[in-house]
Scaffold this active site. Structure first.
Site, PDB file in Angstrom:
ATOM      1  CD  GLU A   1      29.894 -40.680 -73.460  1.00  7.73           C
ATOM      2  OE1 GLU A   1      30.818 -41.383 -73.009  1.00  7.73           O
ATOM      3  OE2 GLU A   1      28.724 -40.715 -73.004  1.00  7.73           O
TER       4      GLU A   1
ATOM      5  CG  HIS B   1      29.795 -44.783 -72.385  1.00  5.27           C
ATOM      6  ND1 HIS B   1      30.735 -43.878 -71.950  1.00  5.27           N
ATOM      7  CD2 HIS B   1      30.070 -45.953 -71.761  1.00  5.27           C
ATOM      8  CE1 HIS B   1      31.556 -44.474 -71.096  1.00  5.27           C
ATOM      9  NE2 HIS B   1      31.179 -45.720 -70.961  1.00  5.27           N
TER      10      HIS B   1
ATOM     11  CB  CYS C   1      30.833 -44.976 -67.660  1.00  5.65           C
ATOM     12  SG  CYS C   1      31.061 -46.779 -67.836  1.00  5.65           S
TER      13      CYS C   1
END
Length: 292
Positions: free
Chosen positions: A224, A222, A129
């Site tokens: 994750e 993202h 990001c």
């Protein structure tokens, strides 16, 4: 705590009897809710069969406000304490400073030192990001641009080079959460011969860029994120402002009263496994001091 989260943790006896060197991974965690981000990343990293030694780096020039100082003292070391070490892999997270110009970020000078250090002390680095935009700017002069509205939701991504090991086992399209106010432009990436655009979206734009044969990956979203992260962001912002839009392609039937539809977790696990295997384990020297 990790075992309560259903994260695999190898015990000391097993770790010391395996005849392999643990891979040293360092995470520079710039997110405000550090414990949440740690858990998200370790959950993905723990699925590899390889033994990992995970370290956390903190900035000397920034003091986090949302994480207990005891936690930082126990689990984090400063860049100054780690700069003479080499690491097999590194992850640099996003940060809530993307609407500032890079040079106006209070810890920008320290970030540039870390970027330069990682270039020669880490086998492969994942930039996530804001860190992806910052790394592209520092290393390759790629500018970022303010969006008219926040890119917020889970968007389909098209793989542009399916033969790359980072995409081994992937479908033709995969989903990726995004939550950002800025972007990098496709034409800027394509005009730089040192960069490869490897995944993008008609809705969310550039999503993955590779450099130096996989020694650097820049991911604008993202993968994750846990299933409820975008929901937490939406409800937090909605309590503060009245112009907050629903995250796209996220809630069942676009109804925030229903639970999120999780569509990215399998590919998230696959990407992190592929990164660890093909770009860290297969490429790093056994003598970690030989990383250049």
């Amino acid at each position: 705590m990790l075992k309560r989260e259903n994260i695999f943790v190898m015990d000391d006896t097993r770790a010391h009897t395996q005849d392999i060197r643990p891979l040293k991974i360092v995470i520079l965690n710039l997110m405000p809710l550090k414990i949440t981000t740690e858990t998200d990343l370790i959950r993905l990293l723990s699925n590899t069969p390889l033994q990992l030694d995970i370290n956390f780096m903190k900035l000397r020039s920034h003091t986090p406000k949302n994480t207990p100082i005891e936690h930082m003292l126990m689990f984090y070391r400063s860049f100054e304490e780690m700069r003479n070490e080499n690491f097999d892999g590194m992850i640099i997270t996003g940060a809530p400073v993307e609407q500032l110009s890079f040079e106006d970020v209070t810890y920008w000078d320290e970030m540039t030192q870390i970027f330069a250090w990682a270039h020669t002390h880490v086998t492969s680095t994942l930039f996530i990001c804001w860190a992806a935009q910052a790394g592209l700017y520092y290393h390759y002069g790629i500018p970022k641009f303010l969006l008219n509205k926040k890119m917020f939701g889970v968007f389909p991504q098209k793989i542009l080079d399916p033969q790359l090991p980072i995409f081994r086992g992937f479908d033709d399209v995969f989903m990726m959460p995004h939550s950002r106010h800025t972007e990098v432009h496709r034409e800027d990436i394509l005009s730089n011969s040192e960069l490869s655009l490897i995944a993008e979206s008609a809705e969310s734009g550039v999503s993955m860029v590779m450099a130096r044969g996989g020694r650097e990956f820049f991911i604008t979203g993202h993968l994750e994120y846990s299933p409820n992260t975008l929901d937490n962001e939406y409800r937090r912002d909605k309590d503060i402002r009245n112009d907050v839009e629903l995250p796209q392609h996220y809630y069942l039937n676009d109804d925030p009263r229903q639970k999120p539809f999780v569509s990215w977790r399998a590919h998230a696990n696959l990407l992190y496994n592929n990164w660890i295997n093909y770009y860290v384990y297969q490429e790093t020297p056994y003598d970690i001091s030989q990383i250049r």
